[in-house]
Design a protein around this motif. Sequence first.
Motif, mmCIF file in Angstrom:
data_model
loop_
_atom_site.group_PDB
_atom_site.id
_atom_site.type_symbol
_atom_site.label_atom_id
_atom_site.label_comp_id
_atom_site.label_asym_id
_atom_site.label_seq_id
_atom_site.Cartn_x
_atom_site.Cartn_y
_atom_site.Cartn_z
ATOM 1 N N SER A 40 34.902 38.989 42.873
ATOM 2 C CA SER A 40 35.552 40.167 42.310
ATOM 3 C C SER A 40 35.760 39.910 40.823
ATOM 4 N N VAL A 41 35.426 40.900 40.022
ATOM 5 C CA VAL A 41 35.671 40.818 38.584
ATOM 6 C C VAL A 41 36.433 42.072 38.183
ATOM 7 N N LYS A 42 37.597 41.873 37.563
ATOM 8 C CA LYS A 42 38.414 42.993 37.103
ATOM 9 C C LYS A 42 38.524 42.920 35.590
ATOM 10 N N ILE A 43 38.361 44.057 34.957
ATOM 11 C CA ILE A 43 38.568 44.147 33.509
ATOM 12 C C ILE A 43 40.036 44.487 33.293
ATOM 13 N N LEU A 44 40.778 43.548 32.719
ATOM 14 C CA LEU A 44 42.203 43.762 32.491
ATOM 15 C C LEU A 44 42.460 44.532 31.203
ATOM 16 N N ASN A 45 41.597 44.281 30.194
ATOM 17 C CA ASN A 45 41.817 44.922 28.901
ATOM 18 C C ASN A 45 40.524 44.919 28.099
ATOM 19 N N ILE A 46 40.309 45.996 27.353
ATOM 20 C CA ILE A 46 39.259 46.012 26.332
ATOM 21 C C ILE A 46 39.956 45.603 25.041
ATOM 22 N N LYS A 154 22.916 37.238 44.002
ATOM 23 C CA LYS A 154 23.910 37.885 43.153
ATOM 24 C C LYS A 154 24.742 38.860 43.962
ATOM 25 N N ILE A 155 25.887 39.234 43.393
ATOM 26 C CA ILE A 155 26.739 40.302 43.903
ATOM 27 C C ILE A 155 26.930 41.285 42.762
ATOM 28 N N VAL A 156 26.594 42.551 43.000
ATOM 29 C CA VAL A 156 26.716 43.593 41.981
ATOM 30 C C VAL A 156 28.005 44.376 42.220
ATOM 31 N N MET A 157 28.822 44.500 41.173
ATOM 32 C CA MET A 157 30.060 45.274 41.231
ATOM 33 C C MET A 157 29.907 46.472 40.298
ATOM 34 N N THR A 158 29.997 47.664 40.844
ATOM 35 C CA THR A 158 29.728 48.892 40.087
ATOM 36 C C THR A 158 31.028 49.592 39.697
ATOM 37 N N GLY A 159 30.873 50.639 38.883
ATOM 38 C CA GLY A 159 31.988 51.517 38.586
ATOM 39 C C GLY A 159 32.749 51.208 37.313
ATOM 40 N N TYR A 160 32.148 50.530 36.361
ATOM 41 C CA TYR A 160 32.815 50.228 35.098
ATOM 42 C C TYR A 160 32.290 51.170 34.012
ATOM 43 N N ARG A 161 33.162 51.518 33.071
ATOM 44 C CA ARG A 161 32.773 52.404 31.968
ATOM 45 C C ARG A 161 33.483 51.959 30.703
ATOM 46 N N LEU A 162 32.738 51.961 29.605
ATOM 47 C CA LEU A 162 33.318 51.633 28.299
ATOM 48 C C LEU A 162 33.957 52.881 27.700
ATOM 49 N N PRO A 163 34.899 52.713 26.762
ATOM 50 C CA PRO A 163 35.567 53.862 26.142
ATOM 51 C C PRO A 163 34.601 54.736 25.351
ATOM 52 N N GLU A 164 35.000 55.982 25.155
ATOM 53 C CA GLU A 164 34.203 56.949 24.395
ATOM 54 C C GLU A 164 34.328 56.727 22.886
ATOM 55 N N GLN A 165 35.398 56.072 22.458
ATOM 56 C CA GLN A 165 35.659 55.868 21.035
ATOM 57 C C GLN A 165 35.815 54.375 20.739
ATOM 58 N N TYR A 166 35.495 53.993 19.498
ATOM 59 C CA TYR A 166 35.715 52.619 19.052
ATOM 60 C C TYR A 166 37.204 52.351 18.933
ATOM 61 N N ARG A 167 37.596 51.100 19.140
ATOM 62 C CA ARG A 167 39.012 50.707 19.017
ATOM 63 C C ARG A 167 39.119 49.540 18.072
#
Length: 167
Positions: A40-46, A154-167
């Motif tokens: 499992s890989v979770k994105i906690l913060n961009i 491999k294990i593929v984990m889907t459903g991630y999206r980057l922001p629409e705007q730069y930060r």
Amino acid sequence: MHSFGHRANAVATFAVTILAAMCFAASFSDNFNTPAPTASVKILNINWFQKEANGNDEVSMTLNISADLLSLFTWNTKQVFVFVAAEYETPQNSLNQVSLWDGIISAKEHAKFLIHTTNKYRFIDQGSNLKGKEFNLTMHWHIMPKTGKMFADKIVMTGYRLPEQYR
């Protein structure tokens, strides 16, 4: 009567033949192992999402990476190389892969882990293709045996999206 050299040659040939048979048996026995790893890989913060001076997009993320790779280890496993990659499509390429983190697991005792980290390697796209981009995080592993062929999966984990705007 055979000389000492002939007898030594016969013993050495027999020993090498037995060693080769044991290596083959060890390698062949890996075919009966059916690993069932979990990850499992979770994105906690961009942390940042910016356009570099040369026009490329760059992303820094904080990740929680957890995995149970115990089932990959058999008595023939020397080590396991594991890495997490971001995979996405662009108009120029149907598959882009960017390695975000990697590690070498040399013992079964370390095959179950939870890591809180930022991406170890820079997540850069050559161009401005990452705004609002959907992507997958994929955990790849390569099993390096003591003898025999390497295995990879491999294990593929889907459903991630980057922001629409730069930060």
